[in-house]
Design an enzyme around this catalytic site. Structure first.
Site, PDB file in Angstrom:
ATOM      1  N   ASP A 302      46.457  41.564  35.688  1.00  0.00           N
ATOM      2  CA  ASP A 302      46.260  41.599  37.001  1.00  0.00           C
ATOM      3  C   ASP A 302      46.388  43.220  37.481  1.00  0.00           C
ATOM      4  O   ASP A 302      46.799  43.924  36.808  1.00  0.00           O
ATOM      5  CB  ASP A 302      47.023  40.621  37.959  1.00  0.00           C
ATOM      6  CG  ASP A 302      46.243  40.265  39.451  1.00  0.00           C
ATOM      7  OD1 ASP A 302      45.344  41.142  39.760  1.00  0.00           O
ATOM      8  OD2 ASP A 302      46.742  39.700  40.003  1.00  0.00           O
TER       9      ASP A 302
HETATM   10  C1  BGC Z   1      44.645  39.939  42.549  1.00  0.00           C
HETATM   11  C2  BGC Z   1      43.504  39.140  41.847  1.00  0.00           C
HETATM   12  C3  BGC Z   1      42.226  39.814  41.623  1.00  0.00           C
HETATM   13  C4  BGC Z   1      42.544  41.478  41.409  1.00  0.00           C
HETATM   14  C5  BGC Z   1      41.110  42.120  41.380  1.00  0.00           C
HETATM   15  C6  BGC Z   1      44.676  41.403  42.414  1.00  0.00           C
HETATM   16  O1  BGC Z   1      45.118  42.052  43.393  1.00  0.00           O
HETATM   17  O2  BGC Z   1      46.060  39.432  42.410  1.00  0.00           O
HETATM   18  O3  BGC Z   1      43.630  37.834  42.015  1.00  0.00           O
HETATM   19  O4  BGC Z   1      41.378  39.254  40.793  1.00  0.00           O
HETATM   20  O5  BGC Z   1      43.334  41.998  42.335  1.00  0.00           O
HETATM   21  O6  BGC Z   1      40.627  42.329  42.592  1.00  0.00           O
END
Ligand code: BGC
Length: 757
Positions: A302
């Protein structure tokens, strides 16, 4: 050293002569495989991957393990602004937050034409509940309990996203969430493992369609692995500390179901689990995901979560964090840039084995081949297709249909709904009646909120010409001004029925949007209290991304519709329900507590050694609140009524190899046709470990004409009766089981049977 020049992906590359023989063989394989496009066996892809790997320097391999954001970013400022230079330097294998056929083509050209090997990029994006045509937020869509509709919504999202140059969505989110304070409850399918697993499968099928590499499909990404939804106190990013049994029984099955359905990729989660941040957890990424479940796709972190292992306190610097992640089995670094910064030295110093990097690149390249990007890196960048695909009328119609299926009727006293078409005057009040910008909810991808239909517009479009529709905002979503109350009350006084649209702002759920109160924010309830005093029937339309504590509303207003954030077609979908063009059929995928002190509250609790007894103080309960929810899991009303007959079983006793058929007659006892979600729950009365008081094991969404009866059948096998036993083996145990069938988790008929060896 003399060099020879070869051509790969239309790029001239200079290579040292020493390696030329190997490289020629490798290139031959690549090219010959390219010509045999129809041969899709994984061997062929692997050979092609090998041929590319043989050309790559270690630096280039590490570059493939990096995902950077484009300069637009929904979750905050991006760390790297000069990502174009990174692409040129071969320091990036994938880009996210960039979309559009022509924009992705431009970026792809840099990778293909300006890097030594011309390896194409993967483009990813958070296509969570629609791409351009926005569907209900995931929690809302889960309330439809309609797997076909959910699959179709993901399919349409994939059609639009892939037409805009995207290859990869960061969805579905498969995190079970039992604490509504957690803002990301809105992004998942609610509290239940079984429902969550079925929905995860539907979403993967929808996104990936007929398979990766089909032009209208995108790769799914199962997230956030694992147990992110169990954040303590519902505070985002907070510690997760659950038993291995709870992890495996409650939290893991939806991720596993999505992987079994063929999901191409997995995203790690921000949280720690048993003291180890998921992004550094070999137990999760290698032992469970790859070894136990046989996952062959790639794992991405993530956002900056490799970096976050430093504040987590498990890595002291960039190098140790990068080493932890690659050793755990994490293939791609989203946004931290730690792999780029540290892996080369770590390998040179012998601290990280090059094999690990090789394995990670292989997994990523394999997906690039499967996507067809080595055959044509621009195959998803077709502007004509983009124009004819996004937001086409069929998609808007589908969104309206899924949206109305997601609405849950929580209360309908004296059948004030559907609205009588002969009403002279309807007042529409509340801060969400015209709040176009809120309707697409959080994570609304490339959705344009300006294209959403507001509730007021939907009502005006649906109301007969004889009906006057008047509007007054009354108050804002979240401040303490009561200045406009009197205007709203005035309008209410002159109306036959008052529709009040209240709830949360879209930004109050989603990431980093935990709340310590589940009440209607601001003065919204006070506004309704004032309107209520007029004595007019009040219909509350809720828009929100989590369960709210609304006992006052439940007690006082005439009707309540839970509409979540329904997306582009919100207003039309809600009006369809308000005026009876659609009979509501949604059921709650999550328990609505009466008060925040009850949280976490979910139907599948354990009985405890002192189950609640109102007459005995020393039982499991509160002094100042009951244990019951306001609305139980699975609950939702209809404009008709359904009655459930007694349950019958094909046998009273089955063995572990047997099958049990559970039958229940369901009748539409009202005056209009309607849909009902018939739900089957089980309880294992005695086990070697304690079991939940109820567990959903099946459901069917059926449609019944007035007076019609259907015999609904469920088949149960040993798998449905199995759990993680005391020794952590998965299986059933002989003994008595209770079966429950009903229209929600509380109001059920019951019967029991015995499982023998
Ligand atoms: C979130 C994810 C997301 C990623 C990309 C993160 O802050 O937890 O769910 O896919 O950002 O945008």
């Amino acid at each position: 050293m003399k060099a020879i020049t070869l051509k790969l992906m239309n790029r001239n590359i200079s290579l040292p002569r020493l390696n030329s023989v190997i490289i020629l063989v490798a290139l031959f394989l690549t090219i010959s495989c390219r010509e045999k496009k129809t041969e899709k066996s994984s061997d062929t892809v692997d050979q092609r991957v090998d041929s590319v790997l043989a050309l790559m320097t270690l630096e280039e391999k590490i570059g493939q393990l990096t995902l950077y954001t484009s300069d637009y970013d929904v979750t905050g400022p991006s760390i790297r602004e000069n990502y174009k230079d990174d692409i040129k330097a071969g320091r990036v294998g994938a880009i996210f937050n960039a979309f559009g056929a022509s924009y992705t083509r431009k970026l792809q050209e840099i990778a293909v034409k300006e890097t030594r090997l011309g390896i194409p990029l993967i483009f990813g994006y958070d296509v969570i509940h629609g791409h351009r045509t926005i569907f209900p937020i995931s929690l809302g869509e889960a309330a439809s309990w309609d797997l076909k509709a959910i699959e179709q919504s993901a399919r349409i999202a994939a059609e639009e996203a892939s037409a805009e140059g995207l290859h990869w969505t960061f969805a579905p989110m498969c995190d079970i969430a039992r604490d509504p304070r957690w803002g990301r409850i809105s992004e998942g399918s609610g509290e239940d493992t079984y429902l969550g697993s079925m929905i995860a499968v539907a979403r993967v099928k929808g996104f990936q369609g007929e398979g990766i590499g089909k032009l209208n499909s995108v790769m799914a990404c199962v997230k956030h692995f694992a147990a992110y939804g169990a954040a303590q106190a519902g505070r985002d990013y907070h510690t997760v500390d659950i038993s291995d049994r709870t992890l495996r029984e409650i939290y893991l099955p939806p991720y596993k179901a999505a992987i079994d359905a063929g999901a191409a990729t997995v995203m790690t989660s921000f949280n720690e689990l048993d003291g180890i941040p998921a992004t550094g957890s070999k137990y999760l990424m290698t032992d469970i995901l790859r070894k136990e479940w046989g996952f062959t796709g790639f794992v991405v972190t993530d956002y900056t979560s490799i970096m976050e292992m430093i504040p987590h306190g498990i890595a002291e610097d960039t190098a140790s964090a990068a080493a932890l992640a690659i050793e755990a089995g994490v293939d791609m670094d989203m946004q931290a840039g730690f792999y780029n910064d540290a892996l080369l030295n770590l390998v040179k110093q012998g601290k990280v084995k090059e094999d690990l990097i090789q394995a990670a690149v292989r997994r990523i390249l394999r997906k690039k081949f499967e996507l067809g990007l080595f055959d044509d890196p621009y195959r998803y960048c077709n502007e004509e297709r983009e124009k004819s695909t996004v937001m086409k009328p069929d998609f808007l119609n589908a969104a309206r249909d899924v949206s109305r299926k997601s609405i849950v009727l929580l209360k309908n006293e004296t059948n004030v709904l559907p609205l009588n078409k002969n009403l002279k005057r309807v007042a529409v009040i509340g801060p969400l009646a015209e709040a176009r910008n809120e309707l697409i909810g959080s994570w609304s991808a490339a959705g344009d909120w300006k294209k959403s239909v507001t509730l007021l517009e939907g009502i005006r479009a649906a109301a007969p010409s004889s009906m006057q529709v008047v509007y007054e905002k009354g108050c804002n979503i979240n401040d303490d001004s009561t200045r406009n109350f009197s205007k709203a009350v005035q309008v209410a006084r002159q109306a036959d029925v008052v529709i009040v649209a209240v709830g949360e702002a879209a930004s109050m759920t989603g990431e980093a949007s935990s709340r310590a109160s589940l009440n209607l924010p601001g003065v919204q309830q006070k506004l309704i209290e004032e309107i209520q005093k007029t004595g007019k029937p009040v219909v509350v339309v809720l828009m929100n991304g989590r369960p709210l504590t609304i006992p006052w509303l439940d007690k006082n207003v005439s009707a309540i519709l839970e509409t979540w954030f329904l997306g582009t077609q919100s207003g039309h979908a809600i009006a369809d329900v308000l005026f009876g063009a659609y009979n509501p059929s949604g059921k709650l995928p999550v328990t609505f507590p009466k008060s925040i002190g009850q949280v976490p509250l979910y139907y599948g609790m354990k009985n405890t050694g002192r189950p609640m007894d109102p007459n005995n103080k020393y039982t499991s309960k509160y002094l100042d609140e009951t244990n019951d929810p306001l609305y139980p899991f699975g609950y939702g009303l209809s404009y008709t009524t359904f009655s459930y007959g007694d349950i019958t079983l094909s046998k009273n006793r089955i063995s572990t190899s047997g099958e049990l058929v559970v039958t229940c007659a369901v009748t539409n006892t009202g005056k209009v046709s309607g849909e009902e979600v018939v739900q089957l729950y089980l309880r294992d009365r005695v086990g070697s470990v304690t079991r939940p008081v109820k567990e959903l094991k099946g459901f069917q969404k059926i449609s019944l004409e007035p007076g019609e009866t259907k015999q609904i059948e469920f088949k149960l096998t040993n798998a449905d009766l199995s759990f993680y036993r005391r020794d952590m083996s998965f299986g059933s145990e002989p003994g008595m089981f209770d079966v429950f069938v009903g229209g929600n988790s509380r109001d059920t008929k019951t019967i029991s049977f015995e499982l023998t060896n």
